[in-house]
Design a protein around this motif. Sequence first.
Motif, PDB file in Angstrom:
ATOM      1  N   ARG A 127       4.983  -5.343 -12.242  1.00 41.10           N
ATOM      2  CA  ARG A 127       5.319  -4.778 -12.386  1.00 41.10           C
ATOM      3  C   ARG A 127       4.144  -3.465 -12.331  1.00 41.10           C
ATOM      4  N   ILE A 128       4.070  -2.544 -11.789  1.00 37.19           N
ATOM      5  CA  ILE A 128       2.954  -1.328 -11.258  1.00 37.19           C
ATOM      6  C   ILE A 128       2.975  -0.095 -11.717  1.00 37.19           C
ATOM      7  N   ASP A 152       1.556  -0.944  -0.293  1.00 38.06           N
ATOM      8  CA  ASP A 152      -0.121  -0.302   0.150  1.00 38.06           C
ATOM      9  C   ASP A 152       1.045   1.166   0.159  1.00 38.06           C
ATOM     10  N   ALA A 153       2.341   1.019   0.200  1.00 28.55           N
ATOM     11  CA  ALA A 153       2.726   2.295   0.941  1.00 28.55           C
ATOM     12  C   ALA A 153       3.300   2.708  -0.490  1.00 28.55           C
ATOM     13  N   ALA A 154       3.996   1.608  -1.410  1.00 26.73           N
ATOM     14  CA  ALA A 154       4.256   1.883  -1.941  1.00 26.73           C
ATOM     15  C   ALA A 154       4.193   2.640  -3.661  1.00 26.73           C
ATOM     16  N   ASN A 155       1.617   2.084  -3.401  1.00 30.58           N
ATOM     17  CA  ASN A 155       1.430   2.374  -4.969  1.00 30.58           C
ATOM     18  C   ASN A 155       1.332   3.955  -3.804  1.00 30.58           C
ATOM     19  N   GLN A 156       0.798   3.924  -3.075  1.00 29.61           N
ATOM     20  CA  GLN A 156       0.988   5.581  -2.626  1.00 29.61           C
ATOM     21  C   GLN A 156       2.061   6.187  -3.347  1.00 29.61           C
ATOM     22  N   GLU A 157       2.852   5.535  -2.653  1.00 28.49           N
ATOM     23  CA  GLU A 157       4.459   6.705  -3.411  1.00 28.49           C
ATOM     24  C   GLU A 157       4.500   6.982  -4.961  1.00 28.49           C
ATOM     25  N   ALA A 158       3.759   6.048  -4.901  1.00 31.05           N
ATOM     26  CA  ALA A 158       4.088   5.995  -7.072  1.00 31.05           C
ATOM     27  C   ALA A 158       2.888   6.797  -7.006  1.00 31.05           C
ATOM     28  N   ASP A 188      -1.356   1.435 -14.483  1.00 33.42           N
ATOM     29  CA  ASP A 188      -1.719   0.225 -15.312  1.00 33.42           C
ATOM     30  C   ASP A 188      -0.683  -0.993 -14.846  1.00 33.42           C
ATOM     31  N   PHE A 189      -0.655  -2.520 -14.748  1.00 35.37           N
ATOM     32  CA  PHE A 189       0.242  -2.779 -15.083  1.00 35.37           C
ATOM     33  C   PHE A 189       1.348  -4.661 -15.948  1.00 35.37           C
ATOM     34  N   TRP A 214       7.706  -2.306  -8.744  1.00 33.95           N
ATOM     35  CA  TRP A 214       7.168  -4.339  -8.758  1.00 33.95           C
ATOM     36  C   TRP A 214       7.752  -5.060  -7.791  1.00 33.95           C
ATOM     37  N   ILE A 215       6.614  -5.824  -8.030  1.00 33.06           N
ATOM     38  CA  ILE A 215       6.743  -6.387  -6.615  1.00 33.06           C
ATOM     39  C   ILE A 215       6.868  -8.282  -7.195  1.00 33.06           C
ATOM     40  N   GLY A 216       7.859  -8.650  -6.462  1.00 33.29           N
ATOM     41  CA  GLY A 216       8.063 -10.205  -6.930  1.00 33.29           C
ATOM     42  C   GLY A 216       8.302 -11.553  -5.670  1.00 33.29           C
ATOM     43  N   HIS A 217       8.301 -12.208  -6.891  1.00 37.81           N
ATOM     44  CA  HIS A 217       7.855 -13.329  -5.505  1.00 37.81           C
ATOM     45  C   HIS A 217      10.028 -14.112  -5.614  1.00 37.81           C
TER      46      HIS A 217
END
Length: 65
Positions: free
Chosen positions: A51-52, A23-29, A57-58, A40-43
Amino acid sequence: MESQFWIEKRCGSIENVTIEDVDAANQEAIFSDDVKSSFWIGHNDQEFVLRISSSLDFAFIYGKN
Protein backbone atom coordinates in the motif's frame (compact mmCIF):
# COMPACT_ATOMS: atom_id res chain seq x y z
CA MET A 1 4.37 -11.00 -21.74
CA GLU A 2 1.85 -10.75 -18.93
CA SER A 3 2.70 -9.25 -15.59
CA GLN A 4 1.84 -11.11 -12.39
CA PHE A 5 0.85 -7.89 -10.61
CA TRP A 6 -2.31 -5.79 -10.24
CA ILE A 7 -3.04 -2.26 -9.02
CA GLU A 8 -6.11 -1.10 -7.13
CA LYS A 9 -6.76 2.62 -6.92
CA ARG A 10 -9.75 4.80 -6.24
CA CYS A 11 -10.78 5.01 -9.90
CA GLY A 12 -10.56 1.26 -10.55
CA SER A 13 -8.15 -1.59 -10.94
CA ILE A 14 -5.55 -2.62 -13.50
CA GLU A 15 -4.44 -6.20 -14.26
CA ASN A 16 -1.06 -7.15 -15.73
CA VAL A 17 0.52 -3.84 -14.77
CA THR A 18 3.59 -2.31 -16.33
CA ILE A 19 6.07 0.08 -14.74
CA GLU A 20 4.26 2.88 -16.57
CA ASP A 21 1.01 1.89 -14.79
CA VAL A 22 2.79 2.05 -11.43
CA ASP A 23 4.26 5.45 -12.27
CA ALA A 24 0.85 6.78 -13.34
CA ALA A 25 -0.80 5.52 -10.13
CA ASN A 26 1.98 7.06 -8.07
CA GLN A 27 1.64 10.43 -9.83
CA GLU A 28 -2.14 10.30 -9.40
CA ALA A 29 -1.77 9.69 -5.65
CA ILE A 30 0.88 12.39 -5.18
CA PHE A 31 -1.06 15.09 -7.03
CA SER A 32 -4.47 14.15 -5.64
CA ASP A 33 -6.46 16.71 -3.66
CA ASP A 34 -7.15 13.97 -1.12
CA VAL A 35 -4.31 13.87 1.44
CA LYS A 36 -5.25 10.28 2.30
CA SER A 37 -5.06 9.06 -1.29
CA SER A 38 -3.32 5.73 -1.79
CA PHE A 39 -3.09 2.76 -4.09
CA TRP A 40 -2.29 -0.92 -3.69
CA ILE A 41 -0.02 -3.20 -5.72
CA GLY A 42 -0.40 -6.95 -5.31
CA HIS A 43 0.78 -10.20 -6.82
CA ASN A 44 -1.71 -12.54 -8.48
CA ASP A 45 -0.37 -15.77 -6.97
CA GLN A 46 1.12 -14.61 -3.68
CA GLU A 47 -0.58 -13.25 -0.57
CA PHE A 48 1.15 -9.90 -0.38
CA VAL A 49 0.16 -6.32 -1.13
CA LEU A 50 2.07 -3.06 -0.98
CA ARG A 51 0.00 0.00 0.00
CA ILE A 52 1.51 3.32 -1.10
CA SER A 53 0.06 6.63 0.13
CA SER A 54 0.20 10.12 -1.36
CA SER A 55 2.95 11.03 1.12
CA LEU A 56 4.94 8.05 -0.27
CA ASP A 57 4.62 6.10 2.98
CA PHE A 58 4.10 2.42 2.33
CA ALA A 59 2.93 -0.65 4.18
CA PHE A 60 3.64 -4.27 3.34
CA ILE A 61 0.62 -6.50 3.93
CA TYR A 62 1.05 -10.26 3.94
CA GLY A 63 -1.64 -12.92 4.24
CA LYS A 64 -5.40 -12.87 4.00
CA ASN A 65 -5.87 -10.13 6.59
